[in-house]
Enzyme design. Sequence first.
Site, PDB file in Angstrom:
ATOM      1  N   SER A 192       0.835  -1.205   0.000  1.00 41.64           N
ATOM      2  CA  SER A 192       0.000   0.000   0.000  1.00 41.64           C
ATOM      3  C   SER A 192       0.869   1.255   0.000  1.00 41.64           C
ATOM      4  CB  SER A 192      -0.920  -0.002   1.220  1.00 41.64           C
ATOM      5  OG  SER A 192      -1.844  -1.059   1.113  1.00 41.64           O
TER       6      SER A 192
ATOM      7  N   GLN B 249     -24.474 -19.460   0.695  1.00 38.63           N
ATOM      8  CA  GLN B 249     -25.497 -19.733   1.713  1.00 38.63           C
ATOM      9  C   GLN B 249     -26.778 -20.286   1.070  1.00 38.63           C
ATOM     10  OE1 GLN B 249     -24.688 -19.473   4.822  1.00 38.63           O
ATOM     11  NE2 GLN B 249     -26.671 -19.986   5.743  1.00 38.63           N
TER      12      GLN B 249
ATOM     13  N   GLU C 109      -5.067  -3.631  -6.279  1.00 34.33           N
ATOM     14  CA  GLU C 109      -5.171  -2.266  -6.807  1.00 34.33           C
ATOM     15  C   GLU C 109      -5.807  -1.301  -5.804  1.00 34.33           C
ATOM     16  OE1 GLU C 109      -6.029  -1.883 -11.016  1.00 34.33           O
ATOM     17  OE2 GLU C 109      -5.530  -3.989 -11.273  1.00 34.33           O
TER      18      GLU C 109
ATOM     19  N   SER D 126      -9.516  -2.018   0.408  1.00 34.82           N
ATOM     20  CA  SER D 126     -10.686  -1.212   0.787  1.00 34.82           C
ATOM     21  C   SER D 126     -10.266  -0.077   1.726  1.00 34.82           C
ATOM     22  CB  SER D 126     -11.722  -2.088   1.499  1.00 34.82           C
ATOM     23  OG  SER D 126     -12.257  -3.019   0.578  1.00 34.82           O
TER      24      SER D 126
END
Lengths: 264, 380
Positions: free
Chosen positions: B132, B336, B363, B366
């Site tokens: 990052s 689920q 890329e 979050s």
Amino acid sequence: MRIVVCVKQVPETTESAKINPETGTLMREGVASITNPFDMYALEEALRIKEKQEGDHEVVALSMGPPQAQEMLKEALALGCDRAVLLSDRAFAGADTLATAYTLARAIETLGGCDLVLCGKQAVDGDTAQVGPGVAEELDIPHATYVRKIASLSPQAIEVERLVEGGIEQVEMTMPALLTVVKEINEPRLPSLRGIMKAKRMEVTVWDAAELAVDAERVGLAGSPTEVVKVFTPQLEKDTQILEGSPDEQAKQLIHGLRQAGLM
Amino acid sequence: MDFALSQEHQLIVRTVREFAEREIIPYAAGWDEQEFIPASVFTSMGELGLFGLPFPEEYGGVDADSLAYALAVEEVSRGSGSLGLSYAAHVSLGTSPFYRFGSEEQKRRWLIPCAQGDMLSAFALTEPNAGSDAGATETTAVLEDDRWVINGSKCFITNGSLADVVILTAVTERGKGHRGISNLIVPTDSEGFRVGSSYHKLGLKGSDTVELFFDDCSVPQENVLGTPGQGFGQFLEILDGGRIGIAAMAVGIAQASLEASLTYARQRVQFGKPIGRFQAIQFKLADMAMEIEMARHATWRAAWLKDQGKPFTKEAAMAKLFASEVSVRAALEAVQIHGGYGYTEEFPVGRYLRDAKLTTIGEGTSEILRLVIARRLQEM
């Protein structure tokens, strides 16, 4: 060689076609329009001839329909057709297969004629399979339906294999000629993305009744003797009767019943 | 305001979807299992024109736009997340830098073959100690006798072992911080270039992800992309564009999750009726569909802004952040809905879940994207 491919825009009914029970007509709301799937095989065959046969060839996609049918013709251009012509006029509306064949034939003449006309074996909405042969009659050229292979092709003659019940029929015809093709003939290509962007810059030629110099009595509703009386989904009814008694008695009852129903 | 896709865009969607139905979907599970995608797939993608979508014709492109490209990435990823990632990495990260920053000669030499699919490209930014914090790049390139001599290593490089050319971030001037970083064009047949081991990933297993090593790897001086010292700004911009691609990829995987769930909910009968008739399942399907629609629109808008030449950093970050989290949620719900079967490899939803997870990481995680968005908000 000039090859004209007749194409029709039809509602996409692969998922499930819904019929309005009151009017008996196809419910078109929210249904996407596509090129008649059988016509895709005709387009592919025309493009293959253009790519494989020696000489200069031109492939023209031809359709009759409302202005929206230009979208479908853009797709034909994206696939690699050189030109696209749409016959669009209020006077053409309501045409049956006779009037449609007449109008398409006049358009082919207006183009200056052609060497080969290719059509899908039928449209998936009407399923009549009449327009192809009708165009050939109007142009007074030979035709072959349900073609699964073009065995040989020259400017003078064409040899094809027809898919007929129980076998294959080989037919040789003089050119110009018209073929309607079945899905066994080839595997249609996808348009290339470059082709799609090229087609964006190409124009679809739109011709109206005046452009074609047609007889007003022979186009559209006026030129259509066909009358649709009713469209309905046939009701399948089952009435089961269990026969009782000895085998002899049952056989007698069965014969009696079949005779009464007029089946024996 | 017009929310309708143009006719060309619609036709591009239909064409790529049909291509995916024929050439991708039947093989996607196999690629995942074998951790490999055959080169022939890239060849047919090139023939279709997929690699050239956002580039002009004079550089081997198709002359469409970023929106068309986003639509294509969604459709490819709906078929296979692995292929979607390889595709997006090649176009957004590996090829667009040549278009955006390359000299005319670099465009002719690299952009044209990359846009036509004759060459595969990779973008090498991340390092073991610079993830990052991409400004902490340790790989160096020193100019010696008209050649850049590169030393260092890169990790998590998509398409790294298949690529013909790699665009590499390196420090070219020590002590100048971000201004000392340049992007270098490294043909993969250069001496001193070595491909390390590939990763055993959680998902996107068909996609090629490797480490790259540079030991006195030398390239000609003219192989610096655009102007030396501009590398940092260049890669930030490349990542902005790349995020639109990852957002579209996330939407594609989410769409696949929804479609698989709809099919299963129609077929699976419990308590005498298809489970899709129970509200518990209906609510899940409705939420999935709603979120996917929102994510798709956010992605299209970011692409549209890019095509209009307007700023799109914040919108691309929002689209990627939202779409990736939607994709993971949709895949989880799909598993689920499939119950026990969803936990097996008999159904594709487990793969969708494994594939979707990368989109919240690659890329820009979050978390980093939240920082990007907040930074843009505070600038105003």
